[in-house]
Design a protein around this motif. Structure first.
Motif: not given
Length: 236
Positions: A212-236
């Motif tokens: 979903e996004r990258f969440v920076a923890s400091d000014g040097n661009h370190n941080g973590r990724y926020a994962y999207a949900d893991t449900r399989v979506r189907v379009y028909d």
């Protein structure tokens, strides 16, 4: 991308190495590949295709990665992505850099010729830009693309410097008339995401995973990724 019992892979980077002199290295785009590789399921073999013989560099899109590619109607379609210098400035820039990622919004197409892709000469394998495709999505990277029927579908991606936001728009490209249109889907819609996977089977379109996004923890661009949900979506 998949078409006619074959899987097609184009572009990307060969290696990602951080060094003290990264600005010089980042400008060296020889680490990006513009090769087109084809896997034939019936034989279990990969083949590299020569796509430049018809006019040199004009027959190959500029190198990039985190682009999208789909196939429909016997045609490969590449859209968006970004280049090597962008990602190095973004992820390895010194504290205080003014970061701006230049996402691509160009589109390239290749009509898949008949015959063996591993044959000599690679006759007919030539990319062409499609600047007149109408209704194109906004420039972006790390989006998903997948062909189904006569359409190539595109979902999400990011156009945010620092990967701090994701897109949730859904588009379809008609290879017959060169028109993009936004898809107004119903049901349990996927949230915005990038770096996800899309696939098609049995007349259905599947979407899974991503960030979903990258969440920076400091000014040097370190941080973590926020994962999207893991449900399989189907379009028909």
């Amino acid at each position: 991308a998949e078409w006619g019992g074959r899987v097609y892979v184009w572009g990307g980077y060969r290696e990602l190495v951080t060094t003290p002199d990264y600005p010089k290295w980042a400008a060296d785009e020889e680490h990006l590949t513009t090769e087109l590789q084809v896997f034939t399921a019936a034989t279990g073999r990969w083949a590299a295709v020569n796509t430049t013989f018809l006019g040199g560099a004009g027959c190959t899109p500029p190198g990039r990665f985190h682009h999208g590619m789909g196939a429909a109607g016997g045609r490969l379609v590449v859209f968006g992505g970004y280049n090597l210098q962008d990602i190095f400035a973004l992820r390895f820039g010194p504290r205080g850099d003014q970061l701006k990622t230049d996402f691509r919004g160009d589109q390239w197409e290749l009509d898949i010729p008949p015959g063996d892709p591993g044959g000599s000469g690679g006759g007919g394998w030539c990319w062409r830009p499609s600047p007149n495709a109408t209704g194109r999505p906004s420039p972006r990277g790390a989006h998903g693309m997948q062909g189904l029927g006569g359409l190539v579908y595109l979902f999400g991606g990011t156009d945010s410097s620092g990967y701090t936001a994701s897109l949730s728009d859904f588009h379809a490209y008609n290879v017959s008339d060169g028109r993009w249109s936004e898809v107004r889907a119903g049901g349990n819609l996927p949230s915005g995401r990038y770096g996800h996977a899309m696939a098609a089977a049995g007349g259905l379109l599947y979407l899974f995973g991503g960030f979903e996004r990258f969440v920076a923890s400091d000014g040097n661009h370190n941080g973590r990724y926020a994962y999207a949900d893991t449900r399989v979506r189907v379009y028909d």
